[in-house]
Design an enzyme around this catalytic site. Structure first.
Site, PDB file in Angstrom:
ATOM      1  N   GLY A 185       0.722  -1.426   0.010  1.00 22.13           N
ATOM      2  CA  GLY A 185       0.108  -0.325   0.213  1.00 22.13           C
ATOM      3  C   GLY A 185       0.465   1.108  -0.264  1.00 22.13           C
ATOM      4  N   THR A 217      -4.863  -3.227  -0.696  1.00 26.31           N
ATOM      5  CA  THR A 217      -4.868  -1.769   0.236  1.00 26.31           C
ATOM      6  C   THR A 217      -6.613  -2.299   0.707  1.00 26.31           C
ATOM      7  OG1 THR A 217      -5.723  -1.011   2.087  1.00 26.31           O
ATOM      8  CG2 THR A 217      -4.943  -0.133  -0.256  1.00 26.31           C
ATOM      9  N   ASP A 229      -8.159   0.043   2.193  1.00 33.97           N
ATOM     10  CA  ASP A 229      -8.058   1.254   2.423  1.00 33.97           C
ATOM     11  C   ASP A 229      -8.631   2.155   0.310  1.00 33.97           C
ATOM     12  OD1 ASP A 229      -7.794   0.985   4.778  1.00 33.97           O
ATOM     13  OD2 ASP A 229      -6.042   1.431   4.691  1.00 33.97           O
ATOM     14  N   GLY A 258      -9.852   2.361   7.295  1.00 35.13           N
ATOM     15  CA  GLY A 258     -10.016   2.813   5.915  1.00 35.13           C
ATOM     16  C   GLY A 258      -8.457   3.968   6.360  1.00 35.13           C
ATOM     17  N   HIS A 259      -8.147   3.689   7.488  1.00 29.89           N
ATOM     18  CA  HIS A 259      -7.127   4.491   7.973  1.00 29.89           C
ATOM     19  C   HIS A 259      -7.411   5.953   7.850  1.00 29.89           C
ATOM     20  CE1 HIS A 259      -3.126   5.425   8.057  1.00 29.89           C
ATOM     21  NE2 HIS A 259      -3.233   5.330   9.090  1.00 29.89           N
ATOM     22  N   GLU A 270     -13.482   4.523  10.581  1.00 28.43           N
ATOM     23  CA  GLU A 270     -12.440   4.530  12.022  1.00 28.43           C
ATOM     24  C   GLU A 270     -11.264   6.180  11.887  1.00 28.43           C
ATOM     25  OE1 GLU A 270      -9.331   2.174  12.033  1.00 28.43           O
ATOM     26  OE2 GLU A 270      -8.966   2.732   9.476  1.00 28.43           O
TER      27      GLU A 270
HETATM   28  O1  F6P Z   1      -4.617  -0.266   5.273  1.00 25.76           O
HETATM   29  C1  F6P Z   1      -5.387  -1.191   6.067  1.00 25.76           C
HETATM   30  C2  F6P Z   1      -5.930  -1.108   7.801  1.00 25.76           C
HETATM   31  O2  F6P Z   1      -6.733  -2.534   7.892  1.00 25.76           O
HETATM   32  C3  F6P Z   1      -6.148   0.004   7.119  1.00 25.76           C
HETATM   33  O3  F6P Z   1      -7.598  -0.050   7.140  1.00 25.76           O
HETATM   34  C4  F6P Z   1      -6.394  -0.098   9.216  1.00 25.76           C
HETATM   35  O4  F6P Z   1      -6.188   2.023   9.217  1.00 25.76           O
HETATM   36  C5  F6P Z   1      -4.616  -0.863   9.012  1.00 25.76           C
HETATM   37  O5  F6P Z   1      -4.689  -0.968   8.374  1.00 25.76           O
HETATM   38  C6  F6P Z   1      -4.577  -1.157  11.157  1.00 25.76           C
HETATM   39  O6  F6P Z   1      -2.939  -1.789  10.771  1.00 25.76           O
HETATM   40  P1  F6P Z   1      -2.772  -2.950  11.451  1.00 25.76           P
HETATM   41  O7  F6P Z   1      -2.511  -3.749  10.064  1.00 25.76           O
HETATM   42  O8  F6P Z   1      -1.284  -2.569  11.514  1.00 25.76           O
HETATM   43  O9  F6P Z   1      -3.475  -3.031  12.776  1.00 25.76           O
END
Ligand code: F6P
Length: 361
Positions: free
Chosen positions: A110, A133, A135, A178-179, A230
């Protein structure tokens, strides 16, 4: 003298998503079986590249993986900010590239991953990026694989919550990943017929959300569904600097955004509210047919690029046409939902609330 057959490396980096294995297969099967290349799979993203942890991927490794979720190579997150300042780590990756005598490295990832991909390209390695991704926030491509599988999962979650919301006459807040981008929440929210959709790109007013809930009550609708990203934020919060907002958000007593939105509503109106946070379900399981096809298109396109020595680019899709964009043009840029996106306009025409001040909704 006959030309040496190429050796290519492949790795998956950052958060996983459905379709990674389909993309690995899309690159590696033609590379091995059509172009006679040798393919080295590195474990756990850039970590494996630093450690020289690679193994040859043969026919049996690549067979039966099209429909598998996750990644057969494993993945890890590697902060670009830290990596950029770690010459030793960068050198280790360059050394592995030389040690395995690679002609090219294919990197599936990503946003953060593509910054590192660009850095390695600037260091002189032959790099090809593939955009993955859930997102869908990668600049330069209309779509990333993984996104549509997550939309399917998120939509099913809304559908299931609809019936229980109706039985109990509750307000259901559902928080999606979705960050900083609202793509997943917007698509699933529209597909699942959410009454309120809150995304980071359209900062919301709690009062307007409550107005919408009351409007539905007045129409005799005993329940409401709120899809919240989120990364959603209120209008006031959107005026803070990124740093201030981060420390403010971390000081709040809520486990995550859905709970915050529910508490904001509960502090001003008497609805029976429940929160659902589907979390990593959104990234897990089999890729949808759409993503299998997209990942296969991206992967096989990358294999063709390698065969013609076209490097330093990320494979992308633009207006349904496959293409490749220079890494230098996309690295470090985010693709957020435009405020006038057609799905937002469609939602407004259907009386979906985005929690916007009156003149905007
Ligand atoms: O980039 C994909 C994602 O699932 C985002 O939507 C989310 O904010 C983040 O990764 C979560 O990250 P991690 O896997 O490090 O908890």
């Amino acid at each position: 003298m006959a030309e040496k057959n190429k050796t290519i490396g492949i790795l998956t980096s950052g958060g996983d998503c459905p379709g990674l294995n389909a993309a690995i297969r899309g690159v590696a099967k033609p590379a091995v079986e059509i172009y006679g290349m040798k393919v080295i799979g590195f474990s756990n993203g850039f970590q494996g590249l630093m450690e020289g942890n690679g193994r040859e991927l043969k026919h049996d490794d690549l067979s039966g993986i099209l429909t598998l979720g996750g990644t057969i190579l494993g993945t890890s997150r590697e902060s670009f900010k830290k990596l950029r300042k770690s010459p030793d780590k960068i050198q280790k990756m360059l050394d592995t590239y030389d040690k395995f005598d690679l002609d090219c490295l294919v990197i599936l990832g990503g946003n953060g991953t593509h910054k590192t991909a660009n850095l390695l390209s600037e260091k002189g390695l032959n790099i090809i990026g593939l955009p993955k991704t859930i997102d869908n926030d990668l600049y330069g491509t209309d779509l990333t694989f993984g996104f549509h599988s997550a939309v399917d999962i998120a939509t099913e979650i809304i559908d299931r919550i609809h019936s229980t919301a109706q039985s109990h006459g509750r307000v259901m807040v559902i928080e999606f990943m979705g960050h900083d981008a609202g793509w997943l929440t917007l698509y699933a929210g529209i597909a699942g017929g959410a009454d309120v959709i809150l995304i980071p790109e359209l900062p919301y007013s709690v009062e307007r959300v409550i107005e919408k809930l009351r409007e539905r009550q007045d129409e005799g609708k005993i329940f409401s569904i709120i899809a919240v990203a989120e990364g959603a934020m209120t209008i006031d919060e959107s005026k803070m600097t990124k740093k201030d907002y981060k420390s403010y958000y971390e000081s709040l007593p809520y486990p995550s955004m859905g709970y915050k939105v529910a508490a904001e509503i509960a502090s001003k109106a008497a609805f029976e509210i429940r929160v659902t946070v589907p979390g990593y379900q959104q990234r897990g399981g089999q890729p949808s047919p759409y993503d299998r096809i997209l990942a296969t298109k991206f992967g096989t396109y990358a294999a063709q690029m390698i065969s013609r020595d076209e490097y330093g680019k990320m494979v992308a899709i633009s207006g349904n046409v496959l293409t490749a964009i220079p890494l230098s043009e996309i690295a470090g840029k985010l693709k957020l939902v435009p405020k006038n996106h057609r799905l937002i306009n469609a939602g407004r025409l259907l009386n979906t609330s985005f929690g916007q001040p009156r003149q905007a909704d």
